[in-house]
Design a protein around this motif. Sequence first.
Motif, PDB file in Angstrom:
ATOM      1  N   VAL A  30       0.871  -1.178   0.000  1.00 43.38           N
ATOM      2  CA  VAL A  30       0.000   0.000   0.000  1.00 43.38           C
ATOM      3  C   VAL A  30       0.906   1.225   0.000  1.00 43.38           C
ATOM      4  O   VAL A  30       1.732   1.389   0.901  1.00 43.38           O
ATOM      5  CB  VAL A  30      -0.932   0.028   1.226  1.00 43.38           C
ATOM      6  N   ASP A  31       0.767   2.061  -1.011  1.00 42.10           N
ATOM      7  CA  ASP A  31       1.552   3.291  -1.113  1.00 42.10           C
ATOM      8  C   ASP A  31       0.686   4.472  -0.708  1.00 42.10           C
ATOM      9  O   ASP A  31      -0.354   4.725  -1.324  1.00 42.10           O
ATOM     10  CB  ASP A  31       2.047   3.504  -2.548  1.00 42.10           C
ATOM     11  N   ARG A  32       1.096   5.196   0.333  1.00 35.96           N
ATOM     12  CA  ARG A  32       0.389   6.409   0.742  1.00 35.96           C
ATOM     13  C   ARG A  32       0.761   7.530  -0.223  1.00 35.96           C
ATOM     14  O   ARG A  32       1.944   7.820  -0.426  1.00 35.96           O
ATOM     15  CB  ARG A  32       0.769   6.780   2.175  1.00 35.96           C
ATOM     16  N   LEU A  33      -0.225   8.154  -0.833  1.00 34.41           N
ATOM     17  CA  LEU A  33       0.027   9.215  -1.798  1.00 34.41           C
ATOM     18  C   LEU A  33       0.117  10.566  -1.092  1.00 34.41           C
ATOM     19  O   LEU A  33      -0.480  10.760  -0.027  1.00 34.41           O
ATOM     20  CB  LEU A  33      -1.082   9.247  -2.847  1.00 34.41           C
ATOM     21  N   PRO A  34       0.850  11.516  -1.652  1.00 33.61           N
ATOM     22  CA  PRO A  34       0.953  12.845  -1.028  1.00 33.61           C
ATOM     23  C   PRO A  34      -0.425  13.484  -0.867  1.00 33.61           C
ATOM     24  O   PRO A  34      -1.340  13.238  -1.664  1.00 33.61           O
ATOM     25  CB  PRO A  34       1.817  13.631  -2.022  1.00 33.61           C
ATOM     26  N   ASP A  35      -0.565  14.297   0.173  1.00 31.60           N
ATOM     27  CA  ASP A  35      -1.853  14.934   0.441  1.00 31.60           C
ATOM     28  C   ASP A  35      -2.311  15.821  -0.706  1.00 31.60           C
ATOM     29  O   ASP A  35      -3.512  16.046  -0.890  1.00 31.60           O
ATOM     30  CB  ASP A  35      -1.777  15.757   1.731  1.00 31.60           C
ATOM     31  N   ASP A  36      -1.355  16.354  -1.476  1.00 25.18           N
ATOM     32  CA  ASP A  36      -1.714  17.234  -2.585  1.00 25.18           C
ATOM     33  C   ASP A  36      -1.706  16.502  -3.925  1.00 25.18           C
ATOM     34  O   ASP A  36      -1.604  17.124  -4.987  1.00 25.18           O
ATOM     35  CB  ASP A  36      -0.764  18.429  -2.645  1.00 25.18           C
ATOM     36  N   ALA A  37      -1.830  15.170  -3.881  1.00 22.50           N
ATOM     37  CA  ALA A  37      -1.794  14.397  -5.124  1.00 22.50           C
ATOM     38  C   ALA A  37      -2.969  14.733  -6.030  1.00 22.50           C
ATOM     39  O   ALA A  37      -2.861  14.675  -7.254  1.00 22.50           O
ATOM     40  CB  ALA A  37      -1.781  12.901  -4.811  1.00 22.50           C
ATOM     41  N   ALA A  77      -6.671  17.367  -6.514  1.00 22.85           N
ATOM     42  CA  ALA A  77      -7.270  18.642  -6.125  1.00 22.85           C
ATOM     43  C   ALA A  77      -8.251  18.468  -4.972  1.00 22.85           C
ATOM     44  O   ALA A  77      -8.370  19.317  -4.101  1.00 22.85           O
ATOM     45  CB  ALA A  77      -7.975  19.272  -7.328  1.00 22.85           C
ATOM     46  N   ALA A  78      -8.968  17.342  -4.966  1.00 21.90           N
ATOM     47  CA  ALA A  78      -9.935  17.099  -3.892  1.00 21.90           C
ATOM     48  C   ALA A  78      -9.204  16.814  -2.586  1.00 21.90           C
ATOM     49  O   ALA A  78      -8.119  16.236  -2.572  1.00 21.90           O
ATOM     50  CB  ALA A  78     -10.833  15.923  -4.256  1.00 21.90           C
ATOM     51  N   SER A  79      -9.807  17.235  -1.480  1.00 20.12           N
ATOM     52  CA  SER A  79      -9.177  17.058  -0.166  1.00 20.12           C
ATOM     53  C   SER A  79      -9.507  15.675   0.392  1.00 20.12           C
ATOM     54  O   SER A  79     -10.139  15.542   1.439  1.00 20.12           O
ATOM     55  CB  SER A  79      -9.651  18.148   0.797  1.00 20.12           C
ATOM     56  N   VAL A  80      -9.084  14.649  -0.327  1.00 24.68           N
ATOM     57  CA  VAL A  80      -9.313  13.269   0.089  1.00 24.68           C
ATOM     58  C   VAL A  80      -7.961  12.570   0.172  1.00 24.68           C
ATOM     59  O   VAL A  80      -7.211  12.547  -0.812  1.00 24.68           O
ATOM     60  CB  VAL A  80     -10.225  12.520  -0.910  1.00 24.68           C
ATOM     61  N   ALA A  81      -7.635  12.030   1.336  1.00 23.35           N
ATOM     62  CA  ALA A  81      -6.393  11.274   1.476  1.00 23.35           C
ATOM     63  C   ALA A  81      -6.515   9.973   0.689  1.00 23.35           C
ATOM     64  O   ALA A  81      -7.541   9.293   0.748  1.00 23.35           O
ATOM     65  CB  ALA A  81      -6.117  10.982   2.946  1.00 23.35           C
ATOM     66  N   THR A  82      -5.466   9.632  -0.050  1.00 18.75           N
ATOM     67  CA  THR A  82      -5.539   8.485  -0.949  1.00 18.75           C
ATOM     68  C   THR A  82      -4.329   7.573  -0.793  1.00 18.75           C
ATOM     69  O   THR A  82      -3.274   7.978  -0.303  1.00 18.75           O
ATOM     70  CB  THR A  82      -5.620   8.942  -2.419  1.00 18.75           C
ATOM     71  N   VAL A  83      -4.507   6.334  -1.245  1.00 16.84           N
ATOM     72  CA  VAL A  83      -3.427   5.355  -1.296  1.00 16.84           C
ATOM     73  C   VAL A  83      -3.511   4.621  -2.624  1.00 16.84           C
ATOM     74  O   VAL A  83      -4.558   4.604  -3.281  1.00 16.84           O
ATOM     75  CB  VAL A  83      -3.516   4.328  -0.140  1.00 16.84           C
ATOM     76  N   CYS A  84      -2.402   4.026  -3.018  1.00 21.79           N
ATOM     77  CA  CYS A  84      -2.414   3.099  -4.143  1.00 21.79           C
ATOM     78  C   CYS A  84      -2.337   1.694  -3.564  1.00 21.79           C
ATOM     79  O   CYS A  84      -1.375   1.344  -2.877  1.00 21.79           O
ATOM     80  CB  CYS A  84      -1.248   3.347  -5.094  1.00 21.79           C
ATOM     81  N   LEU A  85      -3.362   0.919  -3.828  1.00 21.76           N
ATOM     82  CA  LEU A  85      -3.502  -0.426  -3.276  1.00 21.76           C
ATOM     83  C   LEU A  85      -3.083  -1.450  -4.324  1.00 21.76           C
ATOM     84  O   LEU A  85      -3.607  -1.459  -5.442  1.00 21.76           O
ATOM     85  CB  LEU A  85      -4.960  -0.648  -2.869  1.00 21.76           C
ATOM     86  N   TRP A  86      -2.137  -2.309  -3.956  1.00 22.57           N
ATOM     87  CA  TRP A  86      -1.657  -3.361  -4.846  1.00 22.57           C
ATOM     88  C   TRP A  86      -2.091  -4.716  -4.283  1.00 22.57           C
ATOM     89  O   TRP A  86      -1.701  -5.077  -3.167  1.00 22.57           O
ATOM     90  CB  TRP A  86      -0.138  -3.335  -4.962  1.00 22.57           C
ATOM     91  N   VAL A  87      -2.895  -5.459  -5.038  1.00 21.95           N
ATOM     92  CA  VAL A  87      -3.335  -6.783  -4.588  1.00 21.95           C
ATOM     93  C   VAL A  87      -3.097  -7.796  -5.703  1.00 21.95           C
ATOM     94  O   VAL A  87      -3.112  -7.457  -6.893  1.00 21.95           O
ATOM     95  CB  VAL A  87      -4.827  -6.790  -4.179  1.00 21.95           C
ATOM     96  N   ARG A  88      -2.870  -9.040  -5.317  1.00 23.50           N
ATOM     97  CA  ARG A  88      -2.633 -10.113  -6.283  1.00 23.50           C
ATOM     98  C   ARG A  88      -3.683 -11.199  -6.099  1.00 23.50           C
ATOM     99  O   ARG A  88      -4.018 -11.567  -4.973  1.00 23.50           O
ATOM    100  CB  ARG A  88      -1.236 -10.705  -6.096  1.00 23.50           C
TER     101      ARG A  88
END
Length: 463
Positions: A184-191, A193-204
Amino acid sequence: MRLITGFFDEYTLDVHRVLDLAAGAGSLLLAADRVLPGPLTLVGVEQDAMVAECCRNDLADRMHASSDLAIFQGDGLDPEINTRLSHQFDRFDLVVGNPPFLSPRLRSLRYEGSNGVEWSKLRHSYPDITRATTDLSAYFVARAFGHLRVGGVCAMIVPISFLSSDGASQVRRVIEGQGEVLKVDRLPDDAFAASVATVCLWVRRSSEQTTRPNSDGMSWGSWIAESPRLELPPSLRVKDLARVTAGFRDEFYQVAAQVEEADNPPVVLADQGWHRVLTVGHLGWREPLWGHRPVRIGGRALLHPVVSSAALSSMKSAMRALLIPKLVIAPQKRVVAPWIDYEGSVVPLTPVISVLAADSSGLSLSLLAAALASPVAAAFLEHRCAGTALSAKALKFSARDVGEVPLPLNREAWERAGHLWPAWRAGRLWPYLDAIRDAYSVETSVWSELLDWWLPRIGQVVE
């Protein structure tokens, strides 16, 4: 592109077919084409006809000449579109996506895909994964995972709440039963425009069938938790010795309709027929701010909110059952901060959490408070609930989560911590911390790491 490059620096995957169910301008498909050895078959779905055409033309100009391209105009969640993809391409080696997010608070709005898909249609098409608070992005994750071949990988950008929210629990359960989380990669807060904290989820995907039928879809918050993961021996949980409740929405409205401003503050005594009403806004690290901070209840600003005994007598018995000594806890703070209602006269307003010791447990409220206020409880709840709070540094937990907090095994040290716990509200924290560390038998090195995380969160000077 950096996310995809970073992943394939760590993992090896034979990729020939790549899918994006919410392709947009095709940036993720293009990144895959540039990073991965070809030739590739790039497949995208985009609901907006003009954007789909632009995506098709742009990728055709910029992708490797040896790669193939197919862009479909339609809704990536439409069962007909997905059936067509399965018939034409079978399964995919890699599915990428940055799907649309839609807060559950906006569920009354229509999700306008190319076919005007409504929430009711989503619930009908995906009954096994739908919960009352399922975010739109969770449907895309489930559909993307279903398109993977065994051994295939899915990389989806999702709200951080996906990792722990109840709304995504059924999707997590499906993935746990047929696959695994790789990273799970935590993305920067300013990734975005919307004020939503996001991650990149990798699943196999590891199986076509459910290999772990007892998977419960519990939180994946540990992937982003900042506190150390504690390896505690099996013990009783709070729910084993206490009743934990936050009430229900209808109870909130019952109380809110009867709340009044006290005529003679600060003297409000239960034997005079009045009860203080505590909201989340009243609760902090010290005494409740009742009478010091106005709160809004039922659209009214009240400094001294009270409810009469007569009004309570007409409400559900569950409300009257709370008029006993108890702990009250705000469900969203930086740590867990219980306050003891020794007299049992306070009415906690939903979603305030109440913890009531069972009559047969022989457990005092001070012992429960000492356990729940501890760094151990805070770390446990961060790993269980990370990503669900409004603030990245806050913990948001439910009554059920509090009920799962493990209790100490060393009763002598725990009782010492219970005796010392009230002193930390005045800043005399270290004797309590030493006792609760012994109660949970946490190793010194782990305890030091835990305090480095916990102490800045309590927001007070300690001695």
